[in-house]
Design an enzyme around this catalytic site. Structure first.
Site, short mmCIF file in Angstrom:
data_model
loop_
_atom_site.label_atom_id
_atom_site.label_comp_id
_atom_site.label_asym_id
_atom_site.label_seq_id
_atom_site.Cartn_x
_atom_site.Cartn_y
_atom_site.Cartn_z
N GLU A 127 0.84 -1.21 0.00
CA GLU A 127 0.00 0.00 0.00
C GLU A 127 0.87 1.25 0.00
O GLU A 127 2.07 1.17 0.25
CB GLU A 127 -0.88 0.03 1.27
CG GLU A 127 -1.82 -1.13 1.39
CD GLU A 127 -2.50 -1.21 2.76
OE1 GLU A 127 -2.35 -0.26 3.56
OE2 GLU A 127 -3.16 -2.23 3.03
N LYS A 129 2.22 4.66 1.66
CA LYS A 129 2.37 5.20 3.01
C LYS A 129 2.02 6.69 2.93
O LYS A 129 2.83 7.51 2.48
CB LYS A 129 3.78 5.00 3.55
CG LYS A 129 3.89 5.42 5.02
CD LYS A 129 5.20 4.98 5.64
CE LYS A 129 5.19 5.15 7.15
NZ LYS A 129 4.72 6.44 7.63
N ASP A 131 1.30 10.49 3.84
CA ASP A 131 1.99 11.41 4.73
C ASP A 131 0.99 12.45 5.22
O ASP A 131 0.91 13.56 4.71
CB ASP A 131 3.13 12.09 3.96
CG ASP A 131 4.11 12.75 4.91
OD1 ASP A 131 3.99 12.55 6.14
OD2 ASP A 131 4.99 13.47 4.42
N TYR A 236 -8.31 8.62 3.55
CA TYR A 236 -8.08 7.33 2.87
C TYR A 236 -7.98 6.23 3.91
O TYR A 236 -7.21 6.33 4.87
CB TYR A 236 -6.81 7.38 2.02
CG TYR A 236 -6.99 8.28 0.82
CD1 TYR A 236 -7.47 7.78 -0.39
CD2 TYR A 236 -6.71 9.64 0.89
CE1 TYR A 236 -7.67 8.60 -1.49
CE2 TYR A 236 -6.91 10.48 -0.19
CZ TYR A 236 -7.39 9.95 -1.38
OH TYR A 236 -7.59 10.77 -2.47
N LYS A 328 10.64 3.46 3.10
CA LYS A 328 10.57 4.90 2.82
C LYS A 328 11.18 5.27 1.47
O LYS A 328 12.03 4.57 0.93
CB LYS A 328 11.33 5.66 3.92
CG LYS A 328 10.66 5.54 5.28
CD LYS A 328 9.93 6.81 5.61
CE LYS A 328 9.67 6.88 7.10
NZ LYS A 328 9.41 8.22 7.56
N CYS A 426 14.28 47.30 -12.31
CA CYS A 426 14.10 45.96 -12.86
C CYS A 426 15.45 45.33 -13.17
O CYS A 426 16.27 45.94 -13.85
CB CYS A 426 13.25 46.05 -14.12
SG CYS A 426 13.19 44.51 -15.05
N CYS A 429 15.68 45.13 -17.25
CA CYS A 429 15.74 46.30 -18.14
C CYS A 429 16.05 47.61 -17.44
O CYS A 429 16.21 48.63 -18.10
CB CYS A 429 14.44 46.41 -18.93
SG CYS A 429 13.06 47.06 -17.96
N CYS A 444 7.75 45.26 -12.90
CA CYS A 444 8.58 46.14 -13.72
C CYS A 444 7.64 46.99 -14.55
O CYS A 444 6.66 46.51 -15.10
CB CYS A 444 9.47 45.29 -14.63
SG CYS A 444 10.12 46.23 -16.03
N CYS A 450 11.17 45.87 -21.77
CA CYS A 450 11.81 44.84 -20.97
C CYS A 450 11.88 43.51 -21.71
O CYS A 450 10.87 43.00 -22.20
CB CYS A 450 11.02 44.67 -19.67
SG CYS A 450 11.77 43.53 -18.52
S1 IVH Z 1 -0.95 0.61 8.94
C1 IVH Z 1 -0.77 -1.78 11.88
N1 IVH Z 1 -0.97 1.54 6.51
O1 IVH Z 1 2.16 5.38 9.09
C2 IVH Z 1 0.03 -0.64 11.58
N2 IVH Z 1 -0.19 2.94 8.25
O2 IVH Z 1 3.93 4.49 11.71
C3 IVH Z 1 -0.79 0.57 11.59
N3 IVH Z 1 0.47 5.19 7.50
O3 IVH Z 1 0.87 6.71 11.91
C4 IVH Z 1 -0.62 1.41 10.45
N4 IVH Z 1 -0.02 4.89 5.39
O4 IVH Z 1 -0.49 7.16 9.95
C5 IVH Z 1 -0.67 1.78 7.80
N5 IVH Z 1 -1.07 2.27 4.30
C6 IVH Z 1 -0.78 2.50 5.59
C7 IVH Z 1 -0.28 3.73 6.03
C8 IVH Z 1 0.02 3.92 7.36
C9 IVH Z 1 0.43 5.74 6.28
C10 IVH Z 1 0.96 5.91 8.68
C11 IVH Z 1 0.05 5.86 9.85
C12 IVH Z 1 0.92 5.62 11.04
C13 IVH Z 1 2.27 5.49 10.47
C14 IVH Z 1 2.86 4.25 10.99
#
Ligand code: IVH
Length: 690
Positions: A127, A129, A131, A236, A328, A426, A429, A444, A450
């Protein structure tokens, strides 16, 4: 007397309200989750308004799950603490950013599960991750009852009011749902929404959000839900907490997320599941390539064992599930040193401060420049040359400076001052730079001359409403400027058919046609010519007014601010813009060259309007018998006069009404001529001496 019992809504109204809520929830889902609107906005608005009206008329029908209740309630004194039914865990992060990371994860799990080499591959799900900010949503009987932040994992904050304002999140789940279901996931601000929000803030001169993550977290932690409602957030789903009584609960991670999608949640389309670690390795590589094009920020990918049974067997250690791993990507924010600030001139003359940076690898590329947007923003962030700054590069957008590491500021660093940096001119020019009172940008004023504004100036000049040179569009302007055939506006008239025919994709016939069009355009009108100069704030209508008012070019060139402001619809801002434009020596030179090249027009038929009181300053005191003060002022100004608030030696007339005050004494003292209303009207009518 006791208040009348609130009436109960008739059955057909209750029925209609239910139907409206279901329809609106369905339209919201299509619009916010699926990105596929089902009906025009106006139709939606009408249904929404109908529902609001019915709920207002029949208080007994009001309900927290109504789509009208996304923004309700008032500011809270603070957030209540909520203990999570099941703790919200974190994820172990793989430090090895090569594909090896996923393979080592697989090896560890196989070892832990006691699988030997020949045992079949484990099933995984990969999946994104996200942010943003982790949130847990509790639904009872399918209705959202609680939204909570992660907090320390055991106890979070009750942010239900704010979470309800997230438009892509279902307030009521669809289909048959378990009595208790906690869905977990991430609240994010999509990049486009973040950029749009900041753009708006910047245009209003207000503070911007640092990055989408802070935007999401800050909005959810707003005590006033109306502020949260104005921030464009999205949720999400990727996990869950407590679940009770779910008949036929799926037994894999990927099927769980599919079930959440069916209930109405947004689940990222970017997922993969299959056997063995190579699925994960491929996903990691694929998403790295797609990262810049995703609608939101991610900081990596997450690998999960797909089978829920195996997840249970593997369990958690140190608050981290053994069955999950975060892998990451390179960070999208890094710190580096600000070496200098340059100023770029855009094609419309807008000046943008640009930070020159010590090269830094961020968001997948080496960044050496970042935009500071405008002077105010640079000041708000207090960015100074020599500072250690935080650079953000996410998506395919220009990197920007999001902040300063204050404790690393070198001694003697001074606040940013654009005008001082450029000594008022500017950088391209040398024309004067200016900034209007209500505007955030410096510009300008050498629009005709210019080099940075050359293409824009040429295009505007040749435009249909301006000199109307048919065939001189933006592709050709690009070609001519880039090929060195056009350096300045007057060069248009030196173009020869043979030269043009040399250009790629230019037939001999079209070259001849263009030269003819250029020649034909020489005969124009004064209004068109004024408009063609591209003076800021001088649109087609103002150009016509100026032409009519002045009748010829020279008086316009000579006009001072006072005279310019006498033109209908020309206020101080427009007058200043025109005045500064013609004050630029370079602009004037270009103008003369254009006239020398043969640009001409017929005399404007109407003579300039009479301005008999031009240069006369009036002071009004007391109450006039018939004219209101504003009326009197308007009549005087229309005739070219000026109205001032105090009497001085420069005052030509003082108009005296009933109960005149100290201004009358002062006028007598200075020997200024006095008029009553009748005399003023006579003066205005005959347009001359009183
Ligand atoms: S699962 C069972 N899935 O990453 C583990 N976490 O340190 C629980 N996060 O604070 C998290 N995308 O906010 C999971 N696809 C994803 C995620 C995700 C982002 C974040 C989550 C958590 C941190 C984990």
């Amino acid at each position: 007397m006791p208040p009348p019992p609130s009436p109960q809504a008739p059955a057909d109204v209750a029925q209609r309200v239910r139907a409206l809520r279901e329809d609106i929830a369905r339209y919201d889902h299509a619009y916010y989750v699926l990105d596929a609107p089902l009906l025009p906005d106006a139709d939606y608005d009408a249904l929404y308004a109908e529902l609001q009206r019915l709920e207002q008329d029949w208080p007994d029908l009001r309900s927290a799950e109504s789509p009208t209740q996304r923004v309700g309630g008032s500011a809270l004194p603070g957030f209540a603490a909520v203990r999570h039914a099941l703790p919200m865990l974190s994820i172990r992060t793989e430090t090895d950013t090569t594909p090896q990371g996923a393979r080592a994860f697989d090896q560890r799990l196989r070892h832990r599960l006691g699988l030997d080499e020949d045992a079949p591959a484990l099933q995984y799900q990969a999946e994104l991750k996200f942010d943003g900010l982790a949130i847990s949503l509790r639904y009872e009987q399918g209705v959202l009852v609680l939204g909570a932040t992660r907090g320390d994992g055991e106890t979070g904050e009750d942010v239900t009011q704010n979470v309800r304002t997230i438009r892509n999140l279902p307030l009521r789940l669809r289909g048959s749902v378990p009595p208790v279901l906690e869905v977990r996931g991430e609240v994010v601000m999509r990049r486009a929404d973040f950029l749009r929000y900041n753009e708006q803030q910047r245009a209003r001169g207000l503070a911007t959000l640092v990055n989408p993550r802070n935007g999401a977290a800050g909005s959810i932690r707003q005590l006033d839900p109306r502020i949260a409602a104005q921030r464009p957030l999205a949720f999400y789903a990727y996990g869950w907490g407590e679940i009770a009584g779910w008949q036929g609960q799926p037994d894999t991670q990927h099927a769980m997320l599919d079930a959440f999608a069916a209930m109405g949640f947004a689940v990222a389309a970017q997922r993969a599941h299959g056997a063995g670690p190579e699925v994960l390795v491929d996903f990691h590589a694929r998403i790295l390539g797609e990262r810049d094009r995703l609608p939101f920020d991610i900081d990596g990918v997450v690998y999960k064992v797909d089978s829920l049974e195996l997840q249970r067997r593997l369990g958690a250690r140190n608050r981290e599930p053994v069955w999950a791993l975060a892998h990451k990507y390179p960070p999208q924010e890094r710190s580096t040193r600000l070496l200098a600030i340059d100023v770029q001139v855009g094609r419309t003359g807008k000046l943008t401060p640009v930070a020159r940076l010590e090269p830094v690898f961020v968001g997948g590329v080496t960044v050496t420049n970042a935009t500071l947007h405008n002077e105010d923003e640079a000041r708000r962030k207090d960015v100074r040359i020599g500072d250690t700054v935080i650079v953000r590069r996410a998506g395919d957008v220009i990197p920007e400076i999001v902040g300063v590491v204050a404790e690393r500021r070198p001694p003697g660093a001074v606040p940013f001052d654009l005008q001082a940096l450029l000594h008022g001119s500017c950088p391209v020019c040398g024309s004067q730079i200016e900034r209007e009172a209500e505007e955030v940008d410096w510009r300008c004023s050498g629009g005709l001359y210019c080099a940075a504004q050359r293409k824009q100036a040429l295009l505007h000049y040749a435009g249909r409403l301006a000199m109307d040179i048919e065939g001189l569009g933006d592709k050709l302007v690009d070609q001519l400027v880039d090929g060195g055939l056009l350096r300045a506006l007057p060069d248009i008239y030196a173009l020869r058919a043979e030269q043009l025919a040399q250009l790629p994709r230019m037939a001999e016939k079209s070259a001849a046609k263009l030269v003819q069009a250029i020649r034909d355009s020489l005969h124009t009108t004064l209004a068109r010519f004024i408009y063609a100069l591209g003076i800021r704030h001088v649109g087609e209508a103002t150009a016509k007014d100026l032409a009519r008012h002045f009748g010829a070019l020279q008086p316009l060139l000579d006009a001072d601010l006072l005279r310019l402001e006498q033109v209908p619809d020309v206020g101080p801002v427009v007058a200043r813009s025109i005045h500064t434009f013609f004050a630029q020596e370079h602009n004037r030179e270009v103008l003369q060259q254009l006239l020398a090249a043969g640009v001409h027009w017929d005399e404007v038929a109407a003579p300039p309007r009479e301005q008999p009181l031009l240069g006369c300053t009036f002071v009004l005191t007391g109450t006039l018998p018939t004219l209101g003060r504003e009326q009197a002022r308007a009549r005087i100004e229309a005739a070219g006069g000026k109205v001032s608030g105090s009497v001085s030696r420069k005052t030509r007339y003082v108009v005296v009404g009933a109960e005149a005050g100290s201004k009358l004494d002062r006028a007598r003292e200075l020997g200024v001529e006095l008029l009553d209303e009748e005399a003023l009207l006579r003066l205005l009518a005959q347009g001359g001496e009183a």
